[in-house]
Scaffold this motif. Structure first.
Motif, PDB file in Angstrom:
ATOM      1  N   GLN A 104       0.517  -2.072 -39.606  1.00 50.54           N
ATOM      2  CA  GLN A 104       0.499  -3.696 -39.783  1.00 50.54           C
ATOM      3  C   GLN A 104       0.091  -4.400 -40.808  1.00 50.54           C
ATOM      4  N   GLN A 105      -0.354  -3.664 -41.970  1.00 50.45           N
ATOM      5  CA  GLN A 105      -0.017  -4.219 -43.094  1.00 50.45           C
ATOM      6  C   GLN A 105       0.886  -4.345 -43.620  1.00 50.45           C
ATOM      7  N   GLN A 106       2.801  -3.150 -43.021  1.00 52.20           N
ATOM      8  CA  GLN A 106       3.455  -3.722 -43.776  1.00 52.20           C
ATOM      9  C   GLN A 106       4.402  -4.176 -42.776  1.00 52.20           C
ATOM     10  N   GLU A 107       3.836  -5.076 -42.343  1.00 55.29           N
ATOM     11  CA  GLU A 107       4.280  -6.081 -41.385  1.00 55.29           C
ATOM     12  C   GLU A 107       5.525  -6.085 -40.614  1.00 55.29           C
TER      13      GLU A 107
ATOM     14  N   GLY B 293       5.899  -6.270 -36.455  1.00 57.65           N
ATOM     15  CA  GLY B 293       5.751  -7.538 -35.615  1.00 57.65           C
ATOM     16  C   GLY B 293       5.031  -6.747 -34.522  1.00 57.65           C
TER      17      GLY B 293
END
Ligand SMILES: Nc1ncnc2c1ncn2[C@@H]1O[C@H](COP(=O)(O)OP(=O)(O)OP(=O)(O)O)[C@@H](O)[C@H]1O
Length: 745
Positions: free
Chosen positions: A639-642, A644
């Motif tokens: 999630q932190q690496q975006e 989705g």
């Protein structure tokens, strides 16, 4: 050769001309459409008022009917206008994405700009933009600059292709363009594929690959089959092919109601629903076999879904019971079972259907022998139910003929029995009505077929079943299977496999609903269908052409190999059939594809498109608690690496629900959603779901949970792992409590 800078002003100028033209067209069309809309509304109002006013006047009603026809024609015309408006709006934003310069032999060099629709000058002579489905556009997808040719309706056209160019245009502005070679095309594709997964499937019109284009534009095959590795673009190709066939509509091809797309479940149907509108075409409703069943039985029998069977086959439970369910379902959906149903239908007609002597007022108006003779003499190629209806009509006609005489007898009877409620004639009429009603009921008891009752008789009587089967090969545990089926049948509800057998029996005995308007049937995830499904389609839509796409490595809880395609060909009985193979996976990174290869049938090669990412990771922990902690860490990191869209995949819904209950308690995982039968749509976010529901879908990251030896050790499990591991685009993690399954090695 002119430089980029030298060409830029010309390209900008052309873009401006095209967008100006699209704008002018839009304005003109908007005016026409507004007038047309007003007219249509006025016509609708008049029609409504007239119909109410003249509802008792036959002539006026006929007139109103004609008006209705006019309204329908105008509505179609109006819808086409709206489609044009949408096209001009799209063109103002980005009118084309590619250009080729082509010099047809004997003609001058012509730049061909390719977009998602045609744009011509006022008199239609000069084309500013060609639709990607136009014959000449195939050069862009199939050829490199040099000597080329393409097939047009008037024959083969040859010439020289001097230029192949691609554009990035956003909001009507030219961002950049480049002249493409194979390598550059690959770079473009890599950049497209590196993006995050979208909640709805997208069009691939700008990067269709050569082998995909060949399938999309095939017009020769009556039956076009595609075996494609996971993520090779089967669904994308299927939808672009539909758009292509609809474009042919201009020259007598297909409209939306001529095409049916069969989808494995409603969730998948919604996932693919954006592609055709994005290509400027009307969306085509997808159908599941459960819905087709409902069309025929109209709520008379509640059918449980295929997902329900998959859940029972994948969930933890007693092995023996699960094996019996698997054997039962496999048998019920097989060719042999279809054959038995056909033979049983004949047997039923010849000797099981009981027709009694019919008496009216003490007189025999038809003997059983006469009724049987009438049945056998009637048109043999008409379904039994229709012939019985004719017999019913004849009987009722005879009864009505005798009615007067019978009424006289009843009046006499009433006179002789004075203790009646009404005066003689009225009382006799009442008796006559009661008598005829009860007789009609009796007649219908053998002229109207109760499909469920007839099916129950077959599966409930082992001797009868064997008699119907004759010399057909039967499973060794037939008695157990039949008991299992009979015990599961309720009066108004049926399991999925029973439902398919019931539908087959119904089509044989009662005939199909006319569906000549369906000219193209598209079947995705074909490996999930069994012989009965193809036989049903063959009976329901015998004249249609078929596009069938599947992957024999992605079957869940049943066997399939390449012979699947031979069987489909034989069942559908099409003259011109083609089998194409697509091996290259576009979805997953090269590392994920390489990892998934271990679950594959060795005979089927699988290549990956050259896009790289992190190696998949197998994580183990001694207990569920620690394993959950690892999973949560990985989810958070993704999630932190975006990324989705993230999916935690479990073997069954039961397992997914259990994990969901544990995880939802964890801080920061409140957005986690459990996907089940009732889930209508999934977008971006974090999901937990059974693998069988993730089929055909894709996510940025997949976390396959619970891959220990106890849960994954059979051939079926191997295929399930293949499906799960081919869902992610970028990251794949697997989690096992204790030792991981040997299938992962
Ligand atoms: N030519 C292409 N250009 C760009 N993207 C493509 C192309 N072909 C396929 N893709 C992408 O690859 C992914 C997989 O495509 P698709 O879902 O159609 O494959 P599939 O064979 O149906 O997969 P599955 O076997 O899992 O059902 C999608 O994201 C799709 O957009």
């Amino acid at each position: 050769m002119p430089s980029y800078e030298e060409e830029l002003p010309q390209e900008q100028d052309y873009l401006k001309r095209v967008t100006d033209l699209a704008r002018a067209r839009l304005a003109a069309q908007q005016n026409v459409a507004a007038t047309e809309k007003r007219k249509l509304m006025e016509l609708n109002r008049q029609m409504y008022e007239n119909t109410v006013h003249f509802s008792h006047d036959f002539d006026k009603l006929t007139e109103a009917n004609q008006e209705l026809g006019d309204i329908q024609t105008r509505t179609i015309h109006y819808q086409m206008m709206m489609k044009k408006l949408a096209l001009y709006e799209r063109m103002i934003q980005a009118p084309y994405f590619a250009r080729i310069d082509f010099t047809e032999d004997g003609f001058e060099r012509e730049p061909i700009y390719i977009g998602t629709g045609n744009l011509t000058d006022e008199d239609g002579l000069d084309a500013y933009v060609y639709d990607w489905r136009a014959p000449v556009a195939s050069l862009f997808y199939r050829c490199e600059p040099g000597r080329v040719s393409y097939t047009s309706p008037s024959g083969e056209i040859s010439g020289e292709m001097e230029l192949k160019r691609q554009y990035e245009i956003k909001s009507g502005r030219l961002e950049y363009f480049f002249d493409s070679s194979v390598n550059i095309m690959d770079d473009v594709l890599r950049s497209v594929l590196s993006k995050n997964a979208s909640p709805k499937m997208k069009s691939i019109v700008e990067t269709i690959q050569r082998e995909q284009d060949v399938i999309i534009r095939d017009l020769d095959s009556d039956l076009l089959m595609v075996q494609g590795a996971a993520g090779s673009g089967k669904t994308s190709v299927a939808l672009h092919r539909v758009a292509f066939l609809m474009y042919q509509g201009v020259t007598g091809g297909l409209s939306a109601n001529n095409i049916i797309i069969l989808s494995p479940n409603a969730l998948f149907g919604r996932y693919i629903s954006g592609v055709l509108p994005e290509l400027g075409e009307e969306n085509i409703a997808t159908k599941t076999f459960e819905e087709i069943f409902e069309d025929y039985f109209e709520g008379g029998i509640q059918l449980s879904t295929r997902n329900n069977v998959l859940e029972r086959l994948c969930a933890d439970g007693e092995d023996g019971r699960r094996d019996l369910l698997r054997d039962t379902v496999e048998f019920q959906l097989s060719e042999t079972f279809c054959e038995i149903i056909e033979r049983y239908a004949q047997l039923y007609e010849r000797s099981l259907l009981e027709m009694p002597d019919v008496f009216y007022g003490g007189i025999c108006i038809a003997t059983r022998q006469a009724l049987r003779a009438e049945l056998l003499q009637s048109r043999i190629n008409m379904p039994l139910a229709k012939r019985l209806r004719v017999i019913e009509e004849h009987l009722m006609e005879r009864i009505h003929k005798e009615k007067k005489a019978r009424l006289k007898e009843l009046e006499q009877f009433v006179l002789e029995h004075p203790e009646h409620q009404f005066e003689v004639k009225a009382q006799a009429r009442l008796l006559s009505i009661k008598e005829i009603t009860s007789l009609a009921h009796k007649v219908r008891s053998f002229t109207r077929l109760n499909i469920m009752g007839i099916y129950r008789k077959l599966v409930g009587d082992h001797d009868l079943f064997r008699r119907a089967a004759g010399d057909l090969p039967l499973p060794p545990n037939l008695d157990e299977i039949l008991d299992f089926i009979a015990s599961g049948l309720k009066r108004n509800s049926a399991g999925y496999a029973d439902g398919m057998a019931l539908l087959y029996l119904r089509l044989i005995l009662m005939g199909g609903k006319p569906s000549d308007e369906i000219k193209q049937v598209v079947i995705d995830e074909a490996q999930d269908y069994s012989p009965v499904h193809f036989r049903l389609l063959q009976r329901m839509m015998p004249a249609a052409r078929y596009t069938v796409l599947g992957d024999v490595n992605q079957t869940i809880a049943h066997e399939a190999d390449m012979t699947l395609y031979d069987r489909i060909r034989i069942i559908l009985g099409k003259q011109k059939s083609t089998l194409a193979v697509m091996n290259k996976s576009f979805r997953c990174s090269a590392e994920i594809t390489a990892f998934s290869r271990r679950f594959l049938d060795r005979e089927l090669k699988q290549e990956s498109f050259d896009r790289h990412g992190e190696e998949p990771r197998v994580r183990t922990a001694p207990d569920a608690k620690e394993l959950d902690t690892l999973l949560i860490e990985d989810v958070r990191s993704c999630q932190q690496q975006e990324f989705g869209s993230l999916a935690i995949l479990c073997k069954s819904f039961e397992a997914a629900r259990e994990l969901y209950r544990r995880l939802i308690e964890q801080p920061g995982l409140a957005e986690l959603r459990l996907v089940g039968e009732q889930t209508g749509e999934i977008g971006r976010g974090l999901y937990v779901m059974p693998i069988y529901m993730a089929k055909g879908l894709e996510f940025d990251c997949a976390f396959v949970y619970g891959v220990d030896e106890a849960h994954y050790h059979t051939e079926d499990d191997r295929k399930l792992l293949y499906v799960a591991c081919t869902r992610p685009l970028h990251r794949l993690y697997l989690y096992a409590e204790g030792e991981a399954s040997h299938l992962l090695r």
